[in-house]
Motif scaffolding. Structure first.
Motif, mmCIF file in Angstrom:
data_model
loop_
_atom_site.group_PDB
_atom_site.id
_atom_site.type_symbol
_atom_site.label_atom_id
_atom_site.label_comp_id
_atom_site.label_asym_id
_atom_site.label_seq_id
_atom_site.Cartn_x
_atom_site.Cartn_y
_atom_site.Cartn_z
ATOM 1 N N TYR A 17 -7.552 16.515 18.485
ATOM 2 C CA TYR A 17 -8.260 16.516 20.364
ATOM 3 C C TYR A 17 -10.117 17.338 19.991
ATOM 4 N N ASN A 18 -10.128 15.443 20.356
ATOM 5 C CA ASN A 18 -11.928 15.787 20.374
ATOM 6 C C ASN A 18 -12.547 15.519 18.543
ATOM 7 N N GLU A 19 -11.610 15.581 17.442
ATOM 8 C CA GLU A 19 -12.501 14.977 16.331
ATOM 9 C C GLU A 19 -12.819 14.083 15.509
ATOM 10 N N GLU A 20 -14.207 13.429 16.163
ATOM 11 C CA GLU A 20 -14.426 11.836 15.957
ATOM 12 C C GLU A 20 -14.795 11.909 14.464
ATOM 13 N N GLU A 21 -15.575 13.064 14.873
ATOM 14 C CA GLU A 21 -15.896 13.550 12.609
ATOM 15 C C GLU A 21 -15.361 12.962 11.642
ATOM 16 N N SER A 22 -14.526 13.996 11.960
ATOM 17 C CA SER A 22 -13.052 14.257 10.753
ATOM 18 C C SER A 22 -12.260 12.926 10.772
ATOM 19 N N LEU A 23 -11.985 11.761 10.975
ATOM 20 C CA LEU A 23 -10.799 10.840 11.121
ATOM 21 C C LEU A 23 -11.218 10.382 9.679
ATOM 22 N N PRO A 24 -12.006 9.726 10.013
ATOM 23 C CA PRO A 24 -12.458 8.813 8.613
ATOM 24 C C PRO A 24 -12.637 9.318 7.409
ATOM 25 N N GLU A 25 -12.675 10.502 7.631
ATOM 26 C CA GLU A 25 -12.494 11.624 5.730
ATOM 27 C C GLU A 25 -11.637 11.604 5.657
ATOM 28 N N LEU A 26 -10.779 12.573 6.248
ATOM 29 C CA LEU A 26 -9.015 12.955 6.300
ATOM 30 C C LEU A 26 -8.362 11.448 6.309
ATOM 31 N N SER A 27 -8.779 10.158 7.282
ATOM 32 C CA SER A 27 -7.502 9.661 6.749
ATOM 33 C C SER A 27 -7.618 8.669 4.978
ATOM 34 N N GLN A 28 -9.282 8.956 4.512
ATOM 35 C CA GLN A 28 -9.138 8.211 3.704
ATOM 36 C C GLN A 28 -8.727 9.010 2.465
ATOM 37 N N TRP A 29 -8.693 10.108 2.629
ATOM 38 C CA TRP A 29 -8.023 12.092 1.443
ATOM 39 C C TRP A 29 -6.474 11.431 1.639
ATOM 40 N N ILE A 30 -6.424 11.235 3.243
ATOM 41 C CA ILE A 30 -4.505 11.169 2.682
ATOM 42 C C ILE A 30 -3.720 10.159 1.959
ATOM 43 N N LYS A 31 -4.872 8.740 1.921
ATOM 44 C CA LYS A 31 -4.656 7.756 1.236
ATOM 45 C C LYS A 31 -4.729 7.836 -0.230
ATOM 46 N N GLN A 32 -6.011 8.255 -0.097
ATOM 47 C CA GLN A 32 -6.214 8.567 -1.717
ATOM 48 C C GLN A 32 -4.609 9.188 -3.016
ATOM 49 N N VAL A 33 -4.200 10.289 -1.549
ATOM 50 C CA VAL A 33 -3.704 11.395 -2.307
ATOM 51 C C VAL A 33 -2.277 10.548 -2.634
ATOM 52 N N MET A 34 -1.907 9.953 -1.294
ATOM 53 C CA MET A 34 -1.153 8.991 -1.211
ATOM 54 C C MET A 34 -0.814 7.999 -2.772
ATOM 55 N N GLU A 35 -1.791 6.916 -2.528
ATOM 56 C CA GLU A 35 -1.171 6.419 -3.540
ATOM 57 C C GLU A 35 -2.093 6.571 -4.964
ATOM 58 N N GLU A 36 -2.710 8.171 -5.127
ATOM 59 C CA GLU A 36 -2.130 8.631 -6.491
ATOM 60 C C GLU A 36 -0.594 9.460 -6.676
ATOM 61 N N HIS A 37 0.179 9.019 -5.632
ATOM 62 C CA HIS A 37 1.118 9.355 -6.476
ATOM 63 C C HIS A 37 2.302 8.293 -6.331
ATOM 64 N N ASN A 38 2.390 7.423 -6.347
ATOM 65 C CA ASN A 38 2.760 6.324 -5.772
ATOM 66 C C ASN A 38 3.633 6.642 -4.093
ATOM 67 N N PHE A 39 3.712 6.925 -3.431
ATOM 68 C CA PHE A 39 4.449 7.701 -2.192
ATOM 69 C C PHE A 39 4.824 6.007 -1.464
ATOM 70 N N SER A 40 5.395 5.689 -0.789
ATOM 71 C CA SER A 40 5.428 5.045 0.457
ATOM 72 C C SER A 40 5.459 6.509 1.365
ATOM 73 N N TYR A 41 4.952 5.798 2.568
ATOM 74 C CA TYR A 41 3.605 6.051 3.424
ATOM 75 C C TYR A 41 3.996 5.948 4.978
ATOM 76 N N GLU A 42 3.167 6.905 6.057
ATOM 77 C CA GLU A 42 3.091 6.636 7.212
ATOM 78 C C GLU A 42 2.119 7.769 7.206
ATOM 79 N N VAL A 43 0.962 7.425 8.421
ATOM 80 C CA VAL A 43 0.336 8.491 9.188
ATOM 81 C C VAL A 43 0.743 8.351 10.304
ATOM 82 N N ILE A 44 0.681 9.084 10.923
ATOM 83 C CA ILE A 44 0.852 9.001 12.841
ATOM 84 C C ILE A 44 -0.048 10.203 13.344
ATOM 85 N N PHE A 45 -1.366 9.869 14.013
ATOM 86 C CA PHE A 45 -2.267 10.005 13.912
ATOM 87 C C PHE A 45 -1.822 10.146 16.159
#
Length: 321
Positions: free
Chosen positions: A10-38
């Motif tokens: 709820y009203n988190e416009e500043e953090s969303l780009p950084e958070l999504s990129q962070w999650i992507k980095q972790v998932m790719e490092e560990h070769n997880f198949s994944y989805e992110v549901i906002f």
């Protein structure tokens, strides 16, 4: 799919780009198949505009926007319905939860066999106005729920086996008690992992005194539903019996006093001036009301379509999975 990450916001416009990129980095490092549901809980800033832009660049991102602010529980419940991963991770969108914790949480579910793992922010960076009420709340929740190994029921960073989120319903403000809901649904392997808590980088906390008070009210509701939700006569019948007993004692006292007054001219006793007379009337009426409440509850439950609906964990035999 290995992991579904569910992020209510709820009203988190500043953090969303950084958070999504962070999650992507972790998932790719560990070769997880994944989805992110906002799940955008009716934000009034540019949060969903940013999510639309992020989803166009990253096919792993899914997003839902509520037409208004319904609360964290409806957002989580919606995310749980959408989740497809074997393990579901929930985290807040304010960057106070670290995506670096995801691999260890995933391992505790898949390798160690937990149904649910709750994060514990042992060292917090919140003000005392939030940490002290949180400690009181968690102590009460442990006592009522019987889940004594959890230090922080309301930590947003949690991991679930997929079966858990598909068999619980999070409504109202019950997101605080998801471990309790899971336990009541038969998922009793509940663990805890110490996680790092980060200071808020953007925006401001949405915690307020009303949430603290509502937390206790919701806990009382959940406890009552757990204990007496399918057997209301057990509580209302007991209360009715107690009130009838009090009324009986009061009536007996009134009768004895009246007999004494009739036999002894020097002793005057008037029914309408006696506190016992009114006490007996009030107790009998209250006792009757409690009985009728319990009886009405039993009628509703016995005629409910869900009265014999049970969660079956496993089947054996020919033709069964």
């Amino acid at each position: 799919m290995d992991i579904s990450v569910v992020v209510p916001l709820y009203n988190e416009e500043e953090s969303l780009p950084e958070l999504s990129q962070w999650i992507k980095q972790v998932m790719e490092e560990h070769n997880f198949s994944y989805e992110v549901i906002f799940i955008d809980d009716g934000s009034i800033d540019r949060s969903f505009h940013i999510l639309r832009h992020l989803s166009q660049k990253d096919p792993h991102i899914r997003a839902v926007r509520f037409s208004r602010n319904y609360g964290k529980s409806p957002a989580l419940n919606t995310g749980f319905k959408m989740a497809q991963g074997d393990v579901v991770i929930t985290m807040d969108a304010d960057l106070q939860d670290s995506p670096d914790e995801i691999p260890a949480l995933y391992e505790m579910i898949k390798e160690e066999g937990y149904d649910l793992v709750s994060g514990w922010k042992k060292k917090r960076y919140d003000p005392l106005s939030k940490t002290i009420p949180t400690k009181l709340f968690n102590a009460t929740a442990r006592r009522v729920s019987g889940i004594n190994n959890l230090h922080d029921f309301n930590c947003g960073l949690k991991a679930y086996r997929k079966d858990v989120v598909k068999n619980i319903e999070v409504y109202g403000d019950m997101h605080r008690y998801i471990p309790y809901l899971a336990k009541n649904a038969g998922f009793r392997r509940i663990g805890e992992k110490e996680v790092k808590h980060r200071a808020r980088k953007y925006g401001h906390t949405k915690f307020g005194l009303d949430r603290f008070v509502n937390g206790y009210l919701d806990l009382g509701t959940l406890w009552f539903q757990t204990k007496f939700g399918v057997k209301p006569m057990h509580i209302f019948g007991l209360l009715g019996s107690i009130m009838f007993f009090i009324g009986f004692i009061a009536v007996a006292t009134v009768i004895i006093l009246k007999i004494v007054s009739l036999c002894n001219p020097d002793f005057h006793f008037y029914l309408t001036k006696s506190v016992y007379f009114y006490l007996s009337l009030a107790a009998m009426i209250m006792g009757l009301q409690f009985f009728l409440t319990g009886f009405t509850g039993e009628l509703i439950i016995r005629n409910s379509q869900e009265r014999n609906s049970y969660q079956i964990a496993e089947r054996l035999g020919p033709g069964e999975d």
